[in-house]
Scaffold this motif. Structure first.
Motif, mmCIF file in Angstrom:
data_model
loop_
_atom_site.group_PDB
_atom_site.id
_atom_site.type_symbol
_atom_site.label_atom_id
_atom_site.label_comp_id
_atom_site.label_asym_id
_atom_site.label_seq_id
_atom_site.Cartn_x
_atom_site.Cartn_y
_atom_site.Cartn_z
ATOM 1 N N THR A 1 22.936 35.076 9.037
ATOM 2 C CA THR A 1 23.968 35.095 8.020
ATOM 3 C C THR A 1 25.251 35.792 8.673
ATOM 4 O OG1 THR A 1 22.384 35.396 6.325
ATOM 5 C CG2 THR A 1 24.640 36.006 5.746
ATOM 6 N N LEU A 2 25.208 36.783 9.471
ATOM 7 C CA LEU A 2 26.246 37.643 10.086
ATOM 8 C C LEU A 2 26.734 36.316 11.166
ATOM 9 C CD1 LEU A 2 27.931 39.896 11.127
ATOM 10 C CD2 LEU A 2 26.235 40.443 12.809
ATOM 11 N N LEU A 3 26.136 35.743 12.135
ATOM 12 C CA LEU A 3 26.725 34.767 12.800
ATOM 13 C C LEU A 3 27.344 33.566 12.065
ATOM 14 C CD1 LEU A 3 23.694 34.230 15.447
ATOM 15 C CD2 LEU A 3 25.772 35.507 15.560
ATOM 16 N N SER A 4 27.153 33.515 10.779
ATOM 17 C CA SER A 4 27.863 32.303 9.867
ATOM 18 C C SER A 4 29.246 33.021 9.175
ATOM 19 C CB SER A 4 27.023 31.841 8.958
ATOM 20 O OG SER A 4 25.906 31.237 9.716
ATOM 21 N N SER A 5 29.672 34.199 9.614
ATOM 22 C CA SER A 5 30.376 34.900 8.666
ATOM 23 C C SER A 5 32.038 34.952 9.305
ATOM 24 C CB SER A 5 29.925 36.467 8.301
ATOM 25 O OG SER A 5 28.696 36.678 7.981
ATOM 26 N N GLY A 6 32.454 33.676 9.369
ATOM 27 C CA GLY A 6 33.510 33.551 9.650
ATOM 28 C C GLY A 6 33.900 34.320 11.075
ATOM 29 N N ALA A 7 35.373 34.905 11.046
ATOM 30 C CA ALA A 7 35.756 35.569 12.236
ATOM 31 C C ALA A 7 34.771 36.645 12.726
ATOM 32 C CB ALA A 7 37.225 36.200 12.000
ATOM 33 N N GLU A 8 33.970 37.139 11.879
ATOM 34 C CA GLU A 8 33.042 38.209 12.176
ATOM 35 C C GLU A 8 31.950 37.580 12.995
ATOM 36 O OE1 GLU A 8 30.519 42.090 10.239
ATOM 37 O OE2 GLU A 8 31.631 40.450 8.971
ATOM 38 N N GLY A 9 31.498 36.594 12.461
ATOM 39 C CA GLY A 9 30.514 35.882 12.997
ATOM 40 C C GLY A 9 30.983 35.371 14.415
ATOM 41 N N GLU A 10 32.176 34.916 14.504
ATOM 42 C CA GLU A 10 32.585 34.511 16.039
ATOM 43 C C GLU A 10 32.450 35.801 17.007
ATOM 44 O OE1 GLU A 10 32.910 31.389 17.398
ATOM 45 O OE2 GLU A 10 31.953 30.910 15.116
ATOM 46 N N ALA A 11 33.083 36.648 16.431
ATOM 47 C CA ALA A 11 32.929 37.796 17.074
ATOM 48 C C ALA A 11 31.689 38.439 17.838
ATOM 49 C CB ALA A 11 33.667 38.987 16.639
ATOM 50 N N GLU A 12 30.731 38.292 16.573
ATOM 51 C CA GLU A 12 29.193 38.523 17.148
ATOM 52 C C GLU A 12 28.736 37.586 18.048
ATOM 53 O OE1 GLU A 12 25.739 40.432 17.596
ATOM 54 O OE2 GLU A 12 27.432 41.147 16.821
ATOM 55 N N TRP A 13 28.903 36.223 17.869
ATOM 56 C CA TRP A 13 28.553 35.305 18.628
ATOM 57 C C TRP A 13 28.978 35.535 20.184
ATOM 58 C CZ3 TRP A 13 24.899 31.903 18.575
ATOM 59 C CH2 TRP A 13 24.419 31.228 17.661
ATOM 60 N N ALA A 14 30.124 36.076 20.385
ATOM 61 C CA ALA A 14 30.681 36.297 21.566
ATOM 62 C C ALA A 14 29.890 37.413 22.383
ATOM 63 C CB ALA A 14 32.123 36.677 21.601
ATOM 64 N N ARG A 15 29.476 38.540 21.530
ATOM 65 C CA ARG A 15 28.613 39.402 21.920
ATOM 66 C C ARG A 15 27.326 39.075 22.283
ATOM 67 N NH1 ARG A 15 32.181 42.439 18.188
ATOM 68 N NH2 ARG A 15 30.745 41.815 16.495
ATOM 69 N N LEU A 16 26.683 38.176 21.481
ATOM 70 C CA LEU A 16 25.357 37.879 21.686
ATOM 71 C C LEU A 16 25.290 36.935 23.047
ATOM 72 C CD1 LEU A 16 22.464 37.190 20.834
ATOM 73 C CD2 LEU A 16 23.253 35.210 19.425
ATOM 74 N N GLU A 17 26.259 36.029 22.954
ATOM 75 C CA GLU A 17 26.380 35.086 24.374
ATOM 76 C C GLU A 17 26.428 36.012 25.605
ATOM 77 O OE1 GLU A 17 29.729 32.832 23.433
ATOM 78 O OE2 GLU A 17 28.760 31.254 22.329
ATOM 79 N N ALA A 18 27.023 37.188 25.732
ATOM 80 C CA ALA A 18 27.409 37.997 26.761
ATOM 81 C C ALA A 18 25.606 38.660 26.811
ATOM 82 C CB ALA A 18 28.433 39.035 26.343
ATOM 83 N N GLU A 19 25.359 39.118 25.695
ATOM 84 C CA GLU A 19 23.940 39.606 25.720
ATOM 85 C C GLU A 19 22.827 38.946 26.327
ATOM 86 O OE1 GLU A 19 21.702 42.673 26.020
ATOM 87 O OE2 GLU A 19 23.181 43.301 24.530
ATOM 88 N N ILE A 20 22.861 37.562 26.054
ATOM 89 C CA ILE A 20 21.636 36.913 26.503
ATOM 90 C C ILE A 20 21.805 36.151 27.621
ATOM 91 C CG2 ILE A 20 20.941 36.453 24.206
ATOM 92 C CD1 ILE A 20 22.068 33.509 24.524
ATOM 93 N N THR A 21 22.822 36.152 28.237
ATOM 94 C CA THR A 21 23.169 35.822 29.717
ATOM 95 C C THR A 21 22.917 36.918 30.782
ATOM 96 O OG1 THR A 21 25.191 34.608 29.028
ATOM 97 C CG2 THR A 21 24.971 34.867 31.065
#
Length: 515
Positions: free
Chosen positions: A61-81
């Motif tokens: 749900t957080l990942l789908s939350s607009g700008a906040e979700g996009e910011a979390e996607w960036a953090r997740l992408e960095a984490e899983i790389t």
């Protein structure tokens, strides 16, 4: 920050985990995680804890939350790389760059005096800065007459921030002899609470040609992607292991389109594929393979002799997981045009063991974290220890090492890695004991002699350092110059002998006596 009192959720049993995993893979292209649930769950735990949500459904749900979700996607992408970076990594490719590829490009561009290089998936910047050092030394006094640009791109904002700062821990410089560290870097003082051991700042003259931008290599697979000005040289290493075969072919085709007709492309050791033959020509070089745009590649003299006197000597350093000859291994950088998700990852890595792998011209077996047998990983073997250290989990790697040593306290390689990890953690006394234990178990262990010598230099015990370095030289010379050293990051006996001799010479009048 995690909320107190919230227990660690069992994500593997969470019914929302499977759709979340599918969503992550679809967005990032990280097919690498299809059969690596344990590794993905470890990273998701960190993000769920940091985001203070309860489970996979809440995180989705957080990942789908607009700008906040996009910011979390960036953090997740960095984490899983999973990223790795250190200077002059993969000795064979830097030898090819120094002796063949860059001299050929410099000769071809002599009239226009323009050189454009792209480090795709640059992580925290060691690769583009290594290239800047090499180009500066190859051009020498002619450098001011040239316009050299080196672009580093990565998906991780945090990694790029570290790259722009150009400050590194000693682990990122681990293959450099002490005198070269002084030539390229200035020493930073220790800062309580920030930098316990101090660090190294790249000198300004080597930063000038390098700039960094955020970028995702998946865009190269999209039709109609703008091409921009072409590059003379592209490095894209340890990136393609994350993608499926179709995406790999599309990304590499896109990289080929970004090259000048006589340009060069270097990929990671595990990443060549016969599918590239329709649009790239493979050029075999000692220990590696390079690519050029198909049917446009003029011949080049390979191994025509040493680089100019100003160029740096060959150095040890290769991919972090080199195994026996013939097996592939991951290179520097990270997935999806990404680098390390952790800005301090460069200082927390464990180098490889085993001989340098020969370059593959066909499909090679990818070797990233957890590529080994899962049962062996769970048992705390070297593969598991490397995987944890490669993810920036130095503490977890140390704990896994203790488990492995409890099971087999006389394993020479484990004792060697105990020494390397202990030194990374600032436990110099334990590092010394472990390296000496490795030498007790194997008197001729060249890399243990070499690293013990470097440690003793740092501890300001020059007479003992000289003895260790003399031993490294003597045992290396006994093996022959081209012998690949066990646990040597792909370094040859001749390279380590030269590095040890240089470090020993820098100690001046300290006496020697092999022990």
């Amino acid at each position: 920050m995690a909320r107190p009192g919230i227990p660690r959720p069992d994500l593997g049993a969470d019914p929302a985990y499977a759709p979340l995993k599918a969503r992550i893979i679809a967005r990032t292209g990280h097919h690498y995680y299809i059969d690596k649930d344990e590794l993905l769950i470890e990273r998701l735990h960190r993000r769920i804890r940091a985001a203070a949500v309860a489970d996979c459904a809440a995180y989705a749900t957080l990942l789908s939350s607009g700008a906040e979700g996009e910011a979390e996607w960036a953090r997740l992408e960095a984490e899983i790389t999973v990223g790795e970076t250190f200077f002059f990594r993969y000795a064979e490719q830097f030898k090819a760059l120094r002796e063949a590829i860059l001299p050929a490009l410099i000769a071809a561009r002599a009239a226009e005096r323009v050189l454009r290089i792209w480090s795709a998936g640059c992580s925290t910047g060691a690769e583009p800065y290594s290239l800047a050092i090499l180009v500066r030394e190859l051009l020498g006094d002619a450098l001011p007459d040239w316009r050299v640009t080196i672009l580093g791109t990565d998906i991780s904002v945090e990694a790029l921030a570290t790259a722009r700062a150009a400050e590194y821990g000693r682990w990122a410089l681990r293959t450099m002899p002490p005198e070269e560290r002084l030539r390229y870097f200035t020493r930073l003082p220790a800062t309580p609470g920030i930098r316990r051991e101090g660090g190294y700042a790249l000198r300004p003259e080597f930063r000038g040609p390098v700039r960094f931008e955020r970028g995702n290599l998946l865009t190269l697979a999209e039709p109609g992607t703008p091409q921009g000005e072409p590059f003379d040289l592209i490095l894209c290493r340890n990136v393609l292991i994350y993608f499926d075969a179709r995406t790999v072919a599309a990304v590499v085709r896109g990289l080929g389109r970004r090259l000048r007709p006589d340009g060069w492309l270097l990929l990671g050791h595990a990443e060549p594929s016969p599918a590239f033959a329709s649009f790239l020509d493979a050029v075999s070089m000692p220990g590696t393979v390079a690519y050029r745009p198909r049917s446009e590649a003029p011949p080049v003299a390979l191994g025509a002799g040493p680089a100019p006197d100003s160029a740096r000597p060959a150095r040890p350093g290769k991919e972090p997981r080199a195994q026996e000859p013939g097996r592939g291994a991951a290179e520097s950088g990270a997935g999806a045009g990404a680098g390390a998700g952790r800005p301090d990852a460069a200082a927390d890595r464990v180098p490889s063991r085993g001989a340098a792998s020969a370059a593959a011209t066909g499909p090679a077996e990818p070797e990233g974290p957890d590529a080994a047998d899962p049962a062996a990983d769970e048992a705390g073997g070297l593969d598991r220890i490397r995987a944890l250290a490669d993810s920036g989990e130095t503490g977890a790697a140390w704990r896994a090492l203790r488990v492995a040593l409890d099971r087999d306290p006389t394993d020479t390689a484990l004792r060697f890695y105990e020494g390397l990890l202990a030194r990374t953690l600032g436990r110099d006394a334990e590092a010394e004991r472990a390296l000496r234990a490795a030498l007790y178990l194997d008197r001729g262990f060249v890399m243990a002699h070499y690293h013990l010598g470097l440690l003793l230099i740092a501890l300001q015990r020059p007479h003992e350092a000289v003895r260790a370095l003399d031993n490294a030289v003597a045992f290396s010379q006994a093996l022959g110059p081209d012998t690949a050293l066990p646990e040597g990051d792909g370094a040859s006996a001749g390279e380590i002998a030269a590095s040890a001799a240089a470090a020993r010479a820098a100690l001046g009048g300290a006496g020697s006596r092999r022990s």
